[in-house]
Design a protein around this motif. Structure first.
Motif, mmCIF file in Angstrom:
data_model
loop_
_atom_site.group_PDB
_atom_site.id
_atom_site.type_symbol
_atom_site.label_atom_id
_atom_site.label_comp_id
_atom_site.label_asym_id
_atom_site.label_seq_id
_atom_site.Cartn_x
_atom_site.Cartn_y
_atom_site.Cartn_z
ATOM 1 N N GLN A 199 1.441 -1.490 0.406
ATOM 2 C CA GLN A 199 -0.289 0.124 0.043
ATOM 3 C C GLN A 199 0.700 0.960 -0.132
ATOM 4 O O GLN A 199 0.549 2.316 -0.357
ATOM 5 C CB GLN A 199 -1.304 -0.213 0.807
ATOM 6 C CG GLN A 199 -1.885 1.447 0.718
ATOM 7 C CD GLN A 199 -2.621 0.966 1.920
ATOM 8 O OE1 GLN A 199 -3.421 -0.436 2.632
ATOM 9 N NE2 GLN A 199 -3.257 1.909 2.886
ATOM 10 N N GLN A 259 2.258 2.985 -3.123
ATOM 11 C CA GLN A 259 1.625 3.829 -3.961
ATOM 12 C C GLN A 259 1.797 5.198 -4.214
ATOM 13 O O GLN A 259 1.418 6.221 -4.644
ATOM 14 C CB GLN A 259 0.058 4.094 -3.343
ATOM 15 C CG GLN A 259 -0.297 2.057 -3.339
ATOM 16 C CD GLN A 259 -0.221 1.685 -5.036
ATOM 17 O OE1 GLN A 259 -0.746 2.396 -6.024
ATOM 18 N NE2 GLN A 259 0.687 0.543 -4.934
ATOM 19 N N SER A 260 2.500 5.174 -2.736
ATOM 20 C CA SER A 260 2.810 7.092 -2.299
ATOM 21 C C SER A 260 4.731 6.936 -2.201
ATOM 22 O O SER A 260 4.597 8.087 -2.381
ATOM 23 C CB SER A 260 2.500 7.444 -1.056
ATOM 24 O OG SER A 260 2.329 6.598 -0.250
ATOM 25 N N TRP A 268 -6.865 1.331 -5.295
ATOM 26 C CA TRP A 268 -5.435 0.609 -6.054
ATOM 27 C C TRP A 268 -5.526 -0.323 -6.762
ATOM 28 O O TRP A 268 -6.200 -1.387 -6.014
ATOM 29 C CB TRP A 268 -3.745 1.260 -5.343
ATOM 30 C CG TRP A 268 -4.542 0.604 -4.270
ATOM 31 C CD1 TRP A 268 -4.048 0.398 -2.723
ATOM 32 C CD2 TRP A 268 -3.316 -0.746 -4.225
ATOM 33 N NE1 TRP A 268 -4.188 -0.209 -1.899
ATOM 34 C CE2 TRP A 268 -2.795 -0.323 -2.556
ATOM 35 C CE3 TRP A 268 -2.509 -1.705 -4.401
ATOM 36 C CZ2 TRP A 268 -2.743 -2.663 -2.144
ATOM 37 C CZ3 TRP A 268 -1.953 -2.441 -3.629
ATOM 38 C CH2 TRP A 268 -1.834 -3.409 -2.238
ATOM 39 N N ASP A 298 -0.965 -1.700 -10.700
ATOM 40 C CA ASP A 298 -0.223 -0.680 -9.920
ATOM 41 C C ASP A 298 1.068 -0.900 -8.758
ATOM 42 O O ASP A 298 1.469 0.244 -8.103
ATOM 43 C CB ASP A 298 -0.885 0.356 -8.183
ATOM 44 C CG ASP A 298 -2.854 0.415 -9.415
ATOM 45 O OD1 ASP A 298 -2.465 1.566 -10.451
ATOM 46 O OD2 ASP A 298 -3.565 1.283 -8.962
ATOM 47 N N PRO A 336 7.630 0.888 -7.089
ATOM 48 C CA PRO A 336 6.897 1.634 -7.189
ATOM 49 C C PRO A 336 6.096 1.740 -8.861
ATOM 50 O O PRO A 336 6.929 1.466 -10.076
ATOM 51 C CB PRO A 336 6.486 2.771 -6.926
ATOM 52 C CG PRO A 336 7.263 2.918 -5.689
ATOM 53 C CD PRO A 336 8.089 1.798 -5.747
#
Length: 324
Positions: free
Chosen positions: A83, A86-87, A113, A118, A259
């Motif tokens: 998770q 994603q950033s 996502w 992703d 990522p």
């Protein structure tokens, strides 16, 4: 200047511009890495995930010439690192371990996502070891007898796991689906609780990681099957699921991702370094302490595994009526 010359000059300028634009990315890939790399893992320090990863990181740091640091991000079934991708910046300096529960997330909760689209898959590394045990005094002595008992007593054969929606729970339901049987799942709060339940005959069987190992060696539990591609080196008398006619291998493979949008050249550098790192004897020895083995997948194979696993997890989740 005629039209043909103008077109040629325009094309040349466009190609030159494209080359200049690509230049920095390629140069960055050539220099990579120039600073420390961190790996996020979704489990606590000192466990079967953390210990081998620290050996792997040390090996990789020697190959890459930069420190490779492990950061523990436990909780939520090990899915937090994926998770967090994603950033995270898509520069190759932050990687995440992806355990199997990541692939069932879209079917059990609302997320914004996609685990396949992703994430950028780098390399498959290893897999956990699982098995099914019964009390030593159980009348069920083989996996075939286990299935036969379940067929004769639909819904009465109980099995414990460390919790609902865990890989162990869903794999047992997959076994039941393939065998045409109905089992009664008893979820516990953790491995120690489920193992004590089966030792005390409060549940008829338990599916777990090799926490059952010492009890099998002491003669307090009987190991009916292991779930790997081949027999366990520590418990070679127990057959695999395939050997008893169940077309299933469950080693809960895990690996590393970066990522989405990371330069493919950078991802290739990471793949090559971690492939060398996982082939070193000390990494294999660290896995063996937890009855685990390497499970190599290159980037393309790992992504395909993710695609296929998403489909399998969806089918099982829907069969159990657990889809959100």
């Amino acid at each position: 200047m005629n039209a043909r010359s103008f077109k040629r000059r325009t094309l040349s300028l466009l190609l030159l511009a494209a080359g200049l634009a690509a230049g920095p990315a390629l140069a960055q890939g050539d220099r990579f890495p120039s600073k420390a790399i961190k790996i996020l893992i979704g489990f606590t320090a000192g466990g079967s995930t953390d210990v081998p990863f620290r050996v792997l990181a040390e090996n990789a740091s020697k190959i890459l010439g930069q420190p490779v640091i492990i950061e523990n991000k436990p909780g939520a079934g090990g899915v937090l690192p994926a998770q967090m991708m994603q950033s995270a910046p898509a520069d190759g300096y932050t990687l995440a371990q992806v355990p199997l529960p990541v692939f069932r997330l879209p079917y059990t909760q609302k997320i914004n996502w996609d685990p396949v689209a992703d994430l950028q898959y780098v390399i498959g590394l290893a897999g956990y070891s699982f098995g099914l045990v019964v009390p030593a005094d159980s009348p069920i002595k083989t996996m075939q007898e286990y299935i036969a008992y379940a067929k004769a007593h639909p819904g009465q054969l109980t099995y414990g796991t460390p919790g609902a929606l865990t890989t162990l729970h869903l794999t047992m339901e997959n076994i039941a689906m393939q065998s045409g049987i109905t089992l009664n799942h008893i979820p516990y709060k953790g491995n120690s609780e489920s193992l004590q339940a089966v030792i005390g005959n409060h549940v008829m069987s338990v599916a777990d990681t090799p926490g059952w190992g010492p009890y099998v060696e002491q003669g307090r539990l009987r190991l009916l099957s292991t779930w790997g591609d081949k027999r366990s080196s520590k418990f070679p008398d127990a057959p695999t699921l395939k050997e008893v006619g169940i077309n299933l291998v469950q080693t809960s493979p895990f690996g590393l991702v970066v990522p989405k949008g990371t330069d493919p050249k950078v991802a290739q550098v990471l793949h090559d370094a971690f492939k060398k790192a996982m082939e070193m004897p000390n990494y294999k020895e660290s896995l063996a302490k937890f009855d685990m083995e390497t499970y190599y997948m290159d980037s393309a194979a790992y992504r395909k595994y993710a695609v296929d696993t998403m489909k399998t997890e969806k089918a099982i989740i829907e069969k159990l009526g657990l889809a959100r």
